[in-house]
Each structure stands twice: as structure tokens, then as C-alpha cells.
Design a protein around this motif. Structure first.
Motif, PDB file in Angstrom:
ATOM      1  N   ALA A 134      53.423   3.772  -3.146  1.00  0.00           N
ATOM      2  CA  ALA A 134      53.290   5.183  -3.501  1.00  0.00           C
ATOM      3  C   ALA A 134      52.110   5.746  -2.721  1.00  0.00           C
ATOM      4  CB  ALA A 134      53.083   5.348  -5.001  1.00  0.00           C
ATOM      5  N   TYR A 135      51.982   7.058  -2.731  1.00  0.00           N
ATOM      6  CA  TYR A 135      50.918   7.719  -1.971  1.00  0.00           C
ATOM      7  C   TYR A 135      50.465   8.933  -2.766  1.00  0.00           C
ATOM      8  CZ  TYR A 135      53.748  11.758  -1.221  1.00  0.00           C
ATOM      9  OH  TYR A 135      54.459  12.899  -1.461  1.00  0.00           O
ATOM     10  N   ALA A 136      49.343   9.516  -2.349  1.00  0.00           N
ATOM     11  CA  ALA A 136      48.914  10.818  -2.853  1.00  0.00           C
ATOM     12  C   ALA A 136      48.391  11.623  -1.676  1.00  0.00           C
ATOM     13  CB  ALA A 136      47.834  10.669  -3.913  1.00  0.00           C
ATOM     14  N   ILE A 137      48.538  12.930  -1.766  1.00  0.00           N
ATOM     15  CA  ILE A 137      48.049  13.798  -0.699  1.00  0.00           C
ATOM     16  C   ILE A 137      46.641  14.310  -1.001  1.00  0.00           C
ATOM     17  CG2 ILE A 137      49.055  15.925  -1.632  1.00  0.00           C
ATOM     18  CD1 ILE A 137      49.689  16.696   1.281  1.00  0.00           C
ATOM     19  N   ASP A 138      46.306  14.431  -2.287  1.00  0.00           N
ATOM     20  CA  ASP A 138      44.970  14.861  -2.713  1.00  0.00           C
ATOM     21  C   ASP A 138      44.514  13.949  -3.844  1.00  0.00           C
ATOM     22  OD1 ASP A 138      44.585  17.266  -1.085  1.00  0.00           O
ATOM     23  OD2 ASP A 138      46.204  18.122  -2.298  1.00  0.00           O
ATOM     24  N   SER A 139      43.204  13.814  -4.006  1.00  0.00           N
ATOM     25  CA  SER A 139      42.729  12.982  -5.106  1.00  0.00           C
ATOM     26  C   SER A 139      41.304  13.355  -5.477  1.00  0.00           C
ATOM     27  CB  SER A 139      42.785  11.492  -4.732  1.00  0.00           C
ATOM     28  OG  SER A 139      41.660  11.121  -3.954  1.00  0.00           O
ATOM     29  N   GLY A 140      40.882  12.812  -6.609  1.00  0.00           N
ATOM     30  CA  GLY A 140      39.502  12.966  -7.060  1.00  0.00           C
ATOM     31  C   GLY A 140      38.747  11.660  -6.958  1.00  0.00           C
ATOM     32  N   LEU A 141      39.166  10.784  -6.062  1.00  0.00           N
ATOM     33  CA  LEU A 141      38.508   9.493  -5.895  1.00  0.00           C
ATOM     34  C   LEU A 141      37.310   9.620  -4.959  1.00  0.00           C
ATOM     35  CD1 LEU A 141      41.578   7.082  -5.467  1.00  0.00           C
ATOM     36  CD2 LEU A 141      40.356   7.689  -7.574  1.00  0.00           C
ATOM     37  N   THR A 142      36.233   8.971  -5.331  1.00  0.00           N
ATOM     38  CA  THR A 142      35.042   8.927  -4.483  1.00  0.00           C
ATOM     39  C   THR A 142      34.597   7.479  -4.346  1.00  0.00           C
ATOM     40  OG1 THR A 142      33.560   9.258  -6.368  1.00  0.00           O
ATOM     41  CG2 THR A 142      34.294  11.234  -5.178  1.00  0.00           C
ATOM     42  N   ALA A 143      33.902   7.188  -3.246  1.00  0.00           N
ATOM     43  CA  ALA A 143      33.480   5.817  -2.978  1.00  0.00           C
ATOM     44  C   ALA A 143      31.990   5.767  -2.673  1.00  0.00           C
ATOM     45  CB  ALA A 143      34.276   5.242  -1.813  1.00  0.00           C
ATOM     46  N   THR A 144      31.356   4.701  -3.106  1.00  0.00           N
ATOM     47  CA  THR A 144      29.973   4.415  -2.729  1.00  0.00           C
ATOM     48  C   THR A 144      29.930   3.025  -2.111  1.00  0.00           C
ATOM     49  OG1 THR A 144      29.530   3.571  -4.962  1.00  0.00           O
ATOM     50  CG2 THR A 144      28.991   5.890  -4.517  1.00  0.00           C
ATOM     51  N   ARG A 145      29.006   2.831  -1.190  1.00  0.00           N
ATOM     52  CA  ARG A 145      28.893   1.548  -0.508  1.00  0.00           C
ATOM     53  C   ARG A 145      28.092   0.572  -1.363  1.00  0.00           C
ATOM     54  NH1 ARG A 145      31.465  -1.231   3.115  1.00  0.00           N
ATOM     55  NH2 ARG A 145      31.837   0.736   4.234  1.00  0.00           N
ATOM     56  N   GLN A 146      28.637  -0.639  -1.491  1.00  0.00           N
ATOM     57  CA  GLN A 146      27.937  -1.700  -2.202  1.00  0.00           C
ATOM     58  C   GLN A 146      28.147  -2.995  -1.417  1.00  0.00           C
ATOM     59  OE1 GLN A 146      28.223  -1.777  -6.531  1.00  0.00           O
ATOM     60  NE2 GLN A 146      28.450  -4.013  -6.465  1.00  0.00           N
ATOM     61  N   GLY A 147      27.178  -3.330  -0.565  1.00  0.00           N
ATOM     62  CA  GLY A 147      27.302  -4.498   0.294  1.00  0.00           C
ATOM     63  C   GLY A 147      28.425  -4.314   1.295  1.00  0.00           C
ATOM     64  N   ASP A 148      29.341  -5.282   1.312  1.00  0.00           N
ATOM     65  CA  ASP A 148      30.472  -5.227   2.244  1.00  0.00           C
ATOM     66  C   ASP A 148      31.688  -4.540   1.638  1.00  0.00           C
ATOM     67  OD1 ASP A 148      29.006  -6.589   4.137  1.00  0.00           O
ATOM     68  OD2 ASP A 148      29.706  -8.567   3.443  1.00  0.00           O
ATOM     69  N   SER A 149      31.516  -3.932   0.477  1.00  0.00           N
ATOM     70  CA  SER A 149      32.658  -3.321  -0.201  1.00  0.00           C
ATOM     71  C   SER A 149      32.382  -1.857  -0.524  1.00  0.00           C
ATOM     72  CB  SER A 149      32.964  -4.070  -1.509  1.00  0.00           C
ATOM     73  OG  SER A 149      33.247  -5.423  -1.268  1.00  0.00           O
ATOM     74  N   LEU A 150      33.481  -1.176  -0.827  1.00  0.00           N
ATOM     75  CA  LEU A 150      33.401   0.174  -1.371  1.00  0.00           C
ATOM     76  C   LEU A 150      33.715   0.101  -2.858  1.00  0.00           C
ATOM     77  CD1 LEU A 150      35.350   2.230   1.342  1.00  0.00           C
ATOM     78  CD2 LEU A 150      32.874   2.228   0.958  1.00  0.00           C
ATOM     79  N   VAL A 151      32.938   0.811  -3.645  1.00  0.00           N
ATOM     80  CA  VAL A 151      33.220   0.898  -5.075  1.00  0.00           C
ATOM     81  C   VAL A 151      33.783   2.292  -5.333  1.00  0.00           C
ATOM     82  CG1 VAL A 151      32.274   0.816  -7.403  1.00  0.00           C
ATOM     83  CG2 VAL A 151      31.395  -0.731  -5.637  1.00  0.00           C
ATOM     84  N   ILE A 152      34.997   2.316  -5.861  1.00  0.00           N
ATOM     85  CA  ILE A 152      35.744   3.577  -5.953  1.00  0.00           C
ATOM     86  C   ILE A 152      35.949   3.950  -7.409  1.00  0.00           C
ATOM     87  CG2 ILE A 152      37.911   4.740  -5.368  1.00  0.00           C
ATOM     88  CD1 ILE A 152      38.071   2.881  -2.927  1.00  0.00           C
ATOM     89  N   ARG A 153      35.674   5.218  -7.683  1.00  0.00           N
ATOM     90  CA  ARG A 153      35.843   5.762  -9.022  1.00  0.00           C
ATOM     91  C   ARG A 153      36.574   7.104  -8.934  1.00  0.00           C
ATOM     92  NH1 ARG A 153      30.721   3.497  -8.848  1.00  0.00           N
ATOM     93  NH2 ARG A 153      30.214   2.034 -10.550  1.00  0.00           N
ATOM     94  N   GLY A 154      37.211   7.471 -10.027  1.00  0.00           N
ATOM     95  CA  GLY A 154      37.826   8.791 -10.092  1.00  0.00           C
ATOM     96  C   GLY A 154      39.273   8.741 -10.516  1.00  0.00           C
TER      97      GLY A 154
END
Length: 730
Positions: free
Chosen positions: A118-138
Motif C-alpha cells: 500500500a502507499y500514501a500520497i500525504d502523511s503526518g509522519l516525522t523522523a528523527t535521527r538516532q544513530g544509524d536509524s530513523l525513529v518515525i512517529r505520527g
């Protein structure tokens, strides 16, 4: 008309249509409205066996290696069948992943159909950098097929901008919610501190390409739904009777169906070109980057087309169309969800106008088979030879060489097939060699070639091709405009010729023409289209009086021509006596290919409109309206191109050509209306030396464009009757 043009694409569309009709008949659709869909749906294996999930994916991951255009053709057929389930969302998601890396590990399962995405064209997801990963919320709301997918491709806001990220479904909280279209389930998706490795970020997928892919493929499904609505409304109008006759005979219904066909065709052309533009960039990263403009045009036109056509389909059906049991229920729901899936539609019109006034619109070119290069080289050399001839001799050489209308048989033309005609037009344009303009004569010459005697051909054709003999067309009369067969100009046989009396009107250029093509009734007792003869009239003949007809603009392009007992010798009859209607229709059957614009002189043009916008200041509402007009104008040019390509493919170009005329004239009026309305009180200043006066003049002139050559209403009747097969009014 579907997206497909060439034989291979037509075969693909036919194959998918056959599959869809088997796996998603009406009863399956209505059952799916009432009961939860299986996951995957029953048709999934059949689609996978046909290779459809991987049609656009690389062969190295198990796909078929085709492009976005082929996928658009498939999705349009799925739209035509309102196929339930996650196929379209999954195909869009896989296209996004493939645009990042054609050999991404997730693609093998998607190509085989084992994995649903599945896909989305818009979202309220945001990411912050934590080491070698992205932490995504929203949260992402109303994601199509999210609850059916094991992989989701979602946009995430990160420090460097917006990126699309591939999630596994078990990393997310998926909340199914009631969908307006039960056949296309949606769910809200939440990410609660989800850690994503960098290799799950589609870093090679740019935001413009991602949105172009999503909107173009959504638009493809949309035009499939719009085409179903148009076909179904027309079919019902043929059989539903009211007041003792089919409702398809009523002009109101006829015009509504024709407008549906026109809007669908325009959106279909835009989708076709957007898919081609994306494929061009995918195949050659240095290609013209105008794919973003092309996709925005499709996204401007397709949502409106699908919603309008689905609504009008209900209207044509009347009360039965408002019932739960009718298929209109299924398709209207799909149309509404599709329109919503684009997000803010106004954004696409804004992108159209922004792109057009900065980097420019997408160029439209016809790419021919490489095997034609030998012919092109030969023609290019001949054009160069013509250019080297002194100007005063060049016109004669062009005329004698058959270059003016190369589709005509030799010696008047070059008996050129459609491909050669295109190459000739391209090479004369690139070589900057001007051919004599034929004007009205272009409509008359083919009839002289087909029906003229040797003496008539030798007398009239050479000077006409050289531009030395100007012609007018004496067809329309005060009581016989659109209904030309009602003409009353009378020709009576006398010794050695005919005596003709009557009146013609709206005759372009009669005040400076040497000769005219004249239709007159020679047998009043014959049927309406019989008893008419085609004459060649010397405009200097005694009894011919030309009276300029000053039109609304203040100019006199048209004329009234009074014909008072004018003698025309027998040798000036073209073709057979009483067979003039057949002669007059000859031009329409000539295999002539045009690759030019449909914008007539004196009318506001698309390029001129864009220049006007570039130099002005406009508010948000005005810019959105301007973007819509640009999208419509660009799509009209695409319709012309598709008409040409249909001819090359041996198809019928009439649908695209007839609809292009209807829509381009209306859009041209829109350019002038927009410009004049933006001037405020200054629009009252009609000085042609001022910008306001220039646009005032084009606005005044534009009123003629939806009248001459067949009024809008007549064009709508033609589209309804000849393209949709609606019954004629008895």
C-alpha cells in the motif's frame, strides 16, 4: 477511447479487459459492497498468472520489464471494471519502490503477487535521527488497502525534506475505518517510535517523481471509471424510452453524454502523455524533466472527469441510477474515493501554472521508428536543396515538387503515407522553409484532384499551389448553416451552362478571392442531400456581388455574396451534376495528417496565455483557474497528437479530432475571458495598441470560434451520434 493506441497496447488492454470481465462481474461487485473482501481477493491468482502485478517491474525481479504507460493501460481497465481490493494501491507502491531501485529486494514478492503493498500520497509522519536509524512517529490517515498490505510505502518528513520509506505492516498500528467505497478499504496508520534502517529509505526516489507516479496511475484508474460511466450512460440512453422514443434522441441527454465523452477523452490523453513522460525519464535520466508538468496536467483533469462523469451517469439513468442495486452506486463511490486520493486537487493546477511560467510546458513530439531515418535523410536533403533556391523561384519548386499537400496523388502531391507526411512537416519546420499557405483552398484542392477533369486540374491546381490563386467556399446560406443540405441557391440549366441565383453568407475571404467553390441546387425534386451540384465560380463573373459582413470585432473577415442570374459554363461543374454533396464531402476522406495546433489565427493561444500570466500578478484563485485552462489547452494539443498517431497505427482518428475541435475552441475562449476579467475597470479600454485592447479583441473574436466549422451544439450532436451511437432525432 482507451489509453492504448498502438496494436501491442490495444492487445494488452483487450487481454486485461477480458480478465476483468471474468473475475469482477456486476454480481461480484455488489456482493463486495455487503461482505468483507477476502485478502487476497479471488481474482488475485488469475491476475498474477497473467503477470499483471509485475508488468512494470524489471525482469531480474520476476517482472515483465514494461513501463508506466503499460501499467496505466492496465489500471484504466481495472478502473473500467471497478475491480475491488488492493491491486491498484499495490501496483502504485511497487512502482515507487522500483523508481528507487529496479532490483530492490521487496520487488520479487510484489512481482509474483505473493506480497501486497500500500502507499500514501500525504502523511503526518516525522523522523528523527538516532544513530544509524530513523525513529518515525505520527499518523497517516485514510491509506488505501493499508489493512490488506504487508508492506507500506509512506512519505516521511525528515531533516532533508520528504522521503518515502518502506515499512513492514507489523511495525505499524493499522486501524481499519469505514470507507466511502467498500470495494477500496482504507485505514489509518500510526507509527509509534518505529525504528527504520537507512536501507528502507527510498533515497533515489525524488518527491516530484513519487508524486508524478502516484497521480498518473491514480489518473489512469480514474479515466477507466469515467469511460465506464460514459459508455453506460450512452448505452442506457439508447434503450430507455420516454414520451414514446429513446431518451438518447433528446438533445439535452445527447449533449450530456457527448460532454462526458469529451471530458473523458481529454483526461485520457493527459494520462497517456504523463505516463510517456515518466517512462522517458526512467529510460534516460537526462531526458526532458517535464514529466512533473505532464503529471500535474493529468492530475488536474482526471479527478474532475471521473467525478463529473459518474454524476452525469446517474443523472442520465434517472431514478434507477439512485438505487443501491444499480452499478452506478459502485462506480460513483469509486469515483469519489479516487478524487479524494489525489489530495488537494488545487495543488496540481497551481503546479501547472507555476511550471508553465517558469521552466515551461512539456514539448510534444512524435517519435518515429528508427527505420524511417533513411527516408528522413532523403527528405532533409531535398528540403535543404529547396532552401538553396532563390526565394522567388523556391515557391514554384515547392509547388511542382508536390510538397504543399504531399498526401495527394502525384503529380499534385507525393502520394505520401502518414509517416512521410509527418517527416515532411518536421523537416520543413526544422529547416525553416515555408510552404505556401493554402487557406480555404486546402479544403477545395482534394475535391478538384478527385473529381476534376484534366483541364480543370491543369487550370486551377498549379497556380493554387503556388499561392497565386485565392479561393473562397460558397456553401453556407442564411437558412443553411449547420444544416447545409437545406441550401436554396438555385441553378437552372441553359444552353452551354447554368444560370445560378441565390445568396451565400459567412464566406471567408470572398472580397479578395478570385475563385469560389459553390454548391447550388440543380434538382429541387431530389432528396435533401441529392440534387446538389458543385460549381467552380469565377468571382469576377457578372452578377456576383460581394458585400463585406462587418462582424462583432469591427472587422470584415466574412462576407455576404449575392449571386444574381450568374452564368457558369458546363466546364465549371466539378464532378457529376446532382452529385455535389458527394464531392463536397471528399475532403473529409482524404488521408491527410496534421501535426499542428488547432488554434486559429486571431484567437488567444496557449503560448500567448502563458506569456500573459508570466508578466502579471494574480491571486490564488486566479492562478488555480489559469492552471486549469493551461491543463485543458495542453491536453487539446495531446489530443491532436493522438489523432495523428491513431492514423499511423491504422486506427480511426475521428474521436480525438472531433473532441479536440470542440474543447480547444472553448478553452481558447477561456484564455481571453480570464485575461479580460483580470483587468478590472481597465478592460473597458478597447485601444488595440494597449494590452487590454489586444485581449478585448481576442475575446470578441473568440465568440466566432464555437460557431464556424460547426457550432458547439452541432459538434456535440456529432460526437453523441457518431462516436457514442446515440439515435438521431427523427
Amino acid at each position: 477511447m482507451p489509453i492504448a493506441i498502438n496494436p501491442e497496447h490495444v492487445d494488452l488492454a483487450d487481454s486485461v479487459r477480458s480478465l476483468v470481465s471474468r473475475v469482477a462481474p456486476s454480481e461480484v461487485l455488489h456482493e463486495a459492497l455487503e461482505t468483507p473482501l477476502q485478502n487476497p481477493p479471488p481474482y488475485w491468482k488469475a491476475a498474477a498468472d497473467q503477470g499483471l502485478p509485475g508488468l512494470h517491474l524489471a525482469e531480474t525481479v520476476g517482472g515483465q520489464g514494461f513501463g508506466i504507460l503499460e501499467l496505466a493501460i492496465v489500471l484504466a481497465e481495472f478502473g473500467y471494471g471497478a475491480v475491488p481490493g488492493p491491486f491498484v494501491p499495490s501496483a502504485i507502491a511497487s512502482a515507487l519502490i522500483s523508481a528507487h531501485d529496479p532490483e530492490a529486494e521487496q520487488l520479487a514478492g510484489l512481482a509474483s503477487g505473493e506480497v501486497i503493498a500500500a502507499y500514501a500520497i500525504d502523511s503526518g509522519l516525522t523522523a528523527t535521527r538516532q544513530g544509524d536509524s530513523l525513529v518515525i512517529r505520527g499518523e497517516v490517515r485514510a491509506v488505501p488497502a493499508a489493512a490488506q498490505a504487508s508492506v507500506l510505502v509512506l512519505p516521511v518528513a525528515i531533516e532533508s525534506g520528504e522521503e518515502w520509506v518502506v515499512f513492514d505492516a507489523d511495525q505499524l498500528e493499522v486501524e481499519p475505518v469505514q470507507s466511502l467505497d467498500p470495494l477500496r478499504p482504507v485505514a489509518h496508520v500510526r507509527a509509534n517510535a518505529v525504528e527504520i534502517a537507512d536501507d528502507r529509505v527510498l533515497g533515489n526516489l525524488t518527491r516530484p517523481m513519487a508524486r508524478a507516479l502516484i497521480t498518473t496511475l491514480l489518473a489512469a484508474e480514474s479515466v477507466g471509471v469515467a469511460r465506464w460511466a460514459t459508455d453506460t450512460a450512452a448505452a442506457y440512453a439508447k434503450i430507455r424510452e420516454q414520451f414514446g422514443r429513446p431518451i438518447g434522441q433528446f438533445q439535452a441527454i445527447k449533449h450530456k453524454c457527448a460532454q462526458m465523452a469529451a471530458e473523458t477523452e481529454r483526461a485520457t490523453a493527459a494520462v497517456w502523455d504523463a505516463a510517456r513522460a515518466i517512462d522517458e525519464v526512467r529510460e534516460n535520466s537526462s531526458a526532458d524533466q517535464a514529466f512533473e508538468f505532464a503529471a500535474a496536467v493529468a492530475a488536474t483533469l482526471a479527478p474532475a472527469a471521473v467525478q463529473h462523469c459518474a454524476q452525469d451517469c446517474i443523472q442520465v439513468h434517472g431514478g434507477i441510477g439512485f438505487t443501491w442495486e444499480h452499478d452506478t452506486n459502485v462506480y460513483y463511490r469509486r469515483a469519489l474515493v479516487l478524487a479524494a486520493s489525489f489530495g488537494r486537487v488545487a495543488d496540481y493546477a497551481q503546479l501547472v501554472v507555476d511550471t508553465a511560467t517558469t521552466t515551461g510546458m512539456r514539448s510534444l513530439n512524435i517519435d518515429l521508428d528508427p527505420e524511417t531515418e533513411k527516408l528522413r535523410a532523403e527528405i532533409r536533403a531535398e528540403v535543404a536543396g529547396l532552401k538553396a533556391i532563390p526565394r522567388e523561384e523556391r515557391t514554384v519548386a515547392i509547388a511542382e515538387g508536390g510538397w504543399v499537400q504531399p498526401h495527394l496523388p502525384k503529380p499534385w502531391g507525393r502520394a505520401s503515407n502518414p509517416i512521410e507526411q509527418i517527416i515532411i512537416a518536421q523537416e520543413f519546420a526544422s529547416g525553416k522553409v515555408k510552404r505556401p499557405a493554402m487557406g480555404i483552398a486546402a479544403w477545395i484542392i482534394p475535391s478538384i484532384v478527385a473529381y476534376g477533369t484534366d483541364e480543370q486540374q491543369q487550370r486551377f491546381l498549379p497556380p493554387t499551389f503556388r499561392g497565386e490563386m485565392i479561393w473562397c467556399q460558397l456553401f453556407s446560406e442564411p437558412g443553411a448553416g449547420s444544416d447545409l443540405a437545406s441550401l436554396t441557391t438555385k441553378a437552372t440549366k441553359v444552353d452551354g451552362g447554368w444560370r445560378i441565383t441565390g445568396q451565400k453568407i459567412w464566406t471567408t475571404g470572398a472580397h479578395f478571392s478570385q475563385w469560389g467553390a459553390l454548391l447550388a441546387r440543380t434538382d429541387p425534386s431530389a432528396p435533401k442531400h441529392g440534387g446538389i451540384t458543385y460549381f467552380l465560380l469565377d468571382m469576377k463573373s457578372e452578377g456576383v456581388q460581394v458585400q463585406p459582413l462587418r462582424e462583432l470585432t469591427g472587422n470584415a473577415m466574412f462576407n455576404t455574396v449575392f449571386i444574381d442570374d450568374v452564368f457558369v459554363p458546363d466546364e465549371m461543374v466539378l464532378g457529376e451534376v446532382n452529385r455535389g454533396w458527394e464531392v463536397s464531402r471528399n475532403t473529409l476522406t482524404n488521408e491527410r495528417v496534421s501535426i499542428g495546433s488547432s488554434e486559429p489565427p486571431g484567437m488567444a493561444s496557449l503560448d500567448g496565455f502563458v506569456d500573459f500570466l508570466r508578466d502579471g500578478q494574480f491571486d490564488q484563485i486566479e492562478q488555480n483557474e489559469a492552471g486549469r485552462l493551461i491543463a485543458e489547452g495542453h491536453a487539446a494539443k495531446i489530443l491532436n497528437m493522438r489523432s495523428t498517431l491513431l492514423t499511423l497505427a491504422g486506427g480511426d482518428p475521428m474521436p480525438a479530432a472531433a473532441i479536440s475541435k470542440l474543447l480547444s475552441m472553448k478553452t481558447g475562449q477561456g484564455y481571453a475571458e480570464f485575461a479580460v476579467s483580470s483587468f478590472g475597470t481597465d478592460a473597458a479600454v478597447g485601444d488595440p495598441g494597449q494590452l487590454t485592447g489586444k485581449w478585448d479583441d481576442m475575446l470578441l473574436y473568440s465568440r466566432a470560434t464555437t460557431i464556424y466549422g460547426g457550432t458547439t451544439e452541432v459538434q456535440l450532436n456529432i460526437i453523441a451520434e457518431r462516436l457514442l451511437g446515440l439515435p438521431r432525432d427523427p
